[in-house]
Design a protein around this motif. Sequence first.
Motif, short mmCIF file in Angstrom:
data_model
loop_
_atom_site.label_atom_id
_atom_site.label_comp_id
_atom_site.label_asym_id
_atom_site.label_seq_id
_atom_site.Cartn_x
_atom_site.Cartn_y
_atom_site.Cartn_z
N LEU A 85 42.17 72.94 29.38
CA LEU A 85 41.40 71.79 28.89
C LEU A 85 40.09 71.66 29.66
CD1 LEU A 85 44.18 69.07 28.54
CD2 LEU A 85 42.91 70.13 26.69
N PRO A 86 38.97 71.42 28.97
CA PRO A 86 37.70 71.20 29.69
C PRO A 86 37.70 69.84 30.38
CG PRO A 86 37.43 70.74 27.36
CD PRO A 86 38.83 71.28 27.52
N ASN A 87 36.72 69.63 31.25
CA ASN A 87 36.60 68.33 31.91
C ASN A 87 36.38 67.24 30.88
OD1 ASN A 87 36.90 69.41 34.47
ND2 ASN A 87 34.69 69.72 34.74
N CYS A 88 37.06 66.11 31.09
CA CYS A 88 36.92 64.97 30.17
C CYS A 88 35.70 64.17 30.59
CB CYS A 88 38.19 64.11 30.21
SG CYS A 88 38.09 62.67 29.11
N THR A 89 34.53 64.52 30.07
CA THR A 89 33.29 63.83 30.40
C THR A 89 32.99 62.75 29.38
OG1 THR A 89 31.99 65.42 29.12
CG2 THR A 89 32.41 65.96 31.44
N ALA A 90 31.96 61.95 29.66
CA ALA A 90 31.57 60.89 28.73
C ALA A 90 31.14 61.47 27.39
CB ALA A 90 30.43 60.06 29.33
N LYS A 91 30.53 62.65 27.42
CA LYS A 91 30.09 63.28 26.16
C LYS A 91 31.28 63.70 25.32
CE LYS A 91 27.00 66.91 24.46
NZ LYS A 91 26.10 68.01 24.82
N ARG A 92 32.40 64.06 25.98
CA ARG A 92 33.58 64.50 25.25
C ARG A 92 34.52 63.33 24.93
NH1 ARG A 92 33.38 69.14 29.01
NH2 ARG A 92 32.70 70.96 27.82
N GLY A 93 34.11 62.10 25.22
CA GLY A 93 34.97 60.96 24.93
C GLY A 93 35.36 60.93 23.46
N GLY A 94 36.65 60.75 23.18
CA GLY A 94 37.14 60.74 21.81
C GLY A 94 37.65 62.08 21.33
N MET A 95 37.46 63.15 22.12
CA MET A 95 37.93 64.48 21.73
C MET A 95 39.45 64.52 21.74
SD MET A 95 37.18 68.12 23.60
CE MET A 95 35.43 67.96 23.36
N VAL A 96 40.05 65.26 20.82
CA VAL A 96 41.50 65.42 20.73
C VAL A 96 41.82 66.90 20.84
CG1 VAL A 96 43.54 65.01 19.33
CG2 VAL A 96 41.65 63.38 19.28
N ALA A 97 42.87 67.24 21.61
CA ALA A 97 43.23 68.63 21.81
C ALA A 97 44.74 68.81 21.72
CB ALA A 97 42.72 69.13 23.16
N PHE A 98 45.15 69.97 21.14
CA PHE A 98 46.57 70.30 21.06
C PHE A 98 46.86 71.37 22.11
CE2 PHE A 98 49.97 73.05 19.23
CZ PHE A 98 51.01 72.14 19.36
N VAL A 99 47.80 71.09 23.03
CA VAL A 99 48.18 72.02 24.08
C VAL A 99 49.47 72.70 23.65
CG1 VAL A 99 48.75 72.30 26.51
CG2 VAL A 99 47.07 70.58 25.81
N LYS A 100 49.38 74.02 23.38
CA LYS A 100 50.53 74.72 22.81
C LYS A 100 51.71 74.79 23.77
CE LYS A 100 47.92 78.24 21.67
NZ LYS A 100 47.51 79.56 21.15
N ALA A 101 51.41 75.00 25.08
CA ALA A 101 52.50 75.12 26.05
C ALA A 101 53.28 73.81 26.18
CB ALA A 101 51.94 75.53 27.41
N GLU A 102 52.58 72.69 25.97
CA GLU A 102 53.22 71.39 26.11
C GLU A 102 53.75 70.86 24.78
OE1 GLU A 102 53.48 69.76 29.05
OE2 GLU A 102 52.53 71.44 30.08
N LYS A 103 53.20 71.45 23.66
CA LYS A 103 53.50 70.94 22.33
C LYS A 103 53.18 69.44 22.24
CE LYS A 103 56.96 74.34 20.92
NZ LYS A 103 56.85 75.22 22.11
N LYS A 104 52.01 69.10 22.79
CA LYS A 104 51.57 67.70 22.81
C LYS A 104 50.11 67.61 22.44
CE LYS A 104 54.74 66.41 26.56
NZ LYS A 104 54.84 65.95 27.95
N ILE A 105 49.74 66.45 21.90
CA ILE A 105 48.33 66.16 21.60
C ILE A 105 47.78 65.29 22.72
CG2 ILE A 105 46.75 64.99 20.04
CD1 ILE A 105 48.55 65.74 17.77
N TYR A 106 46.62 65.68 23.25
CA TYR A 106 45.97 64.94 24.32
C TYR A 106 44.64 64.39 23.82
CZ TYR A 106 49.28 66.69 27.82
OH TYR A 106 50.41 66.94 28.54
N ALA A 107 44.26 63.21 24.32
CA ALA A 107 42.98 62.59 23.95
C ALA A 107 42.15 62.38 25.20
CB ALA A 107 43.20 61.27 23.23
N CYS A 108 40.83 62.63 25.09
CA CYS A 108 39.89 62.42 26.20
C CYS A 108 39.37 60.98 26.13
CB CYS A 108 38.74 63.41 26.11
SG CYS A 108 37.42 63.12 27.33
N ASP A 109 39.67 60.18 27.14
CA ASP A 109 39.25 58.77 27.13
C ASP A 109 39.10 58.29 28.56
OD1 ASP A 109 38.58 56.29 26.16
OD2 ASP A 109 40.65 55.58 26.10
#
Length: 518
Positions: A85-109
């Motif tokens: 996962l990249p750094n969660c910066t202010a520019k990336r606020g609101g980005m959503v990512a799926f992590v296959k190893a975790e089988k989870k969806i993460y949100a940058c906030d």
Amino acid sequence: MTAFLFSCSGESEITTAKIEDSEAESSVSESDAKSSISKGGESSSSKKSSSSAKASSSSKKSDEKKSSSSTSDDDVLVVDSLEDLPNCTAKRGGMVAFVKAEKKIYACDDGRWSVEVETSSSSKKNSSSSNEEAKRSSSSSKVDVSSSSEKSSSSSSEEMSSSSSEKSSSSSAVSSSSLMGPGSEYGYCMPVKTPIERGERTAWKMVKSASLSAQVVLNADFDWTFADGTPATSAKHGNMSSDEITYASAGEKTARLTFTPMGSGSGVDIECAPLQVKGAAITGCECSASQSGNVAVGSTVEWTVSGCQSDGANIVVYEWGGGVTGEGASATATFAEINEVIQPTLVVSNDDNTSLQVECPAVTAVESNSHRCLARLSGECLLSGVWKLNGATRITEIDGDTLYSIDPNHDFSADPATLQFKEDSTFTFTMSSLTKASCVEEKTYGTWSIANGMLELRTRVGNTCLFHPTWNGKVKFRIDGDRLEMDLQGLFFLNSEMELEDVYTQSISREVFETRVQ
């Protein structure tokens, strides 16, 4: 097991796919994820189907809208592990990512990645039962705002896929009635940073509520309008952060966010917290109190601010609060109770829309020696300071209230007489230069003592004009604002002053000395 798969194309949408659970089965690969994503569940045959003509038309309109504000590759990610996962910066606020190893969806906030949706496991089912489930799901499929996953079905036959896609097109979109309501149901919006300098680049962001799922965010439109901002508007799809903007003028700025979930038909306005843009700086302000630390109950304290400067602008407003009253550079407050604490709030503003909050010292009211005098006469009471006598005081009782007023014919206010008690049990009385007595001695000396709650004054020198050389009686104290008054409840030092007055006037006249509350 159900997993959420994402596409990084310009038409990014989220869908679900059934993954059969097996010991030999490995994690979903990125290529599998991308190949599994479909446009709202539509197949090539469903596009050709006449029964899905309306869905295709609606899809084209949606495509056009997404094309003008499509999600970039940074907005939707499919990564192997959390380390990717990249750094969660202010520019990336609101980005959503799926992590296959975790089988989870993460949100940058707010500068960190947090779990948004976790996939759930399911038992292995045969093909026929899956087809039956797909039929039931497609006929009633609908996205729920508070749901953590979307349900869809797959079919092995082209005919079933076409039928399922047609139903999904008409029912999988978020229903307007389920989403419409006060903006607070979805969250709120705020500036990424406040205050900022004029010309400084900034952005606004939406902070979603816990009940708003990542899927809805990913498929929603975010339309921003900025008062006085450049640019004046910003449109995003699936991204809770606006484009960067600047402000050329100072002052409080507002923004409006219209949040439109896919298929809702209309947007919802969400309230935004204000942004402060600084103008010409205000410097050098210092706030001080006329009395610091602890003061006596009944005391009046004045706070003053000084030294404020603003290059290129003028200081125009001093806004006081926190229990004080004032205009301009000073404010006052009177302490009414023991342990009362007053710390004023002060905001200084200039004519360039700059405001500065200035810290003022806190002051606390404590039980004073003066208040102890109300309960019991003591030497400390008499030694409180120099007592002033402003003349003969008239005492009038009206409807149970006692009124005190200086006799205008015997007013010493311009040059009060004084009485000072000393620790060696002596006292000195000095007569006012405004006296009208026929017999006058400038100073009278004597001794004092207290016995059984009674005060006794014994004159030794300068008492030739007194009717009696000794006075003994009960003293009455009262507090009036920041003044402690001592009422001898009769005449002693002013007998000569009042000797020409009638008996009634003499009977209602007293010697009321005053000093500052301590």
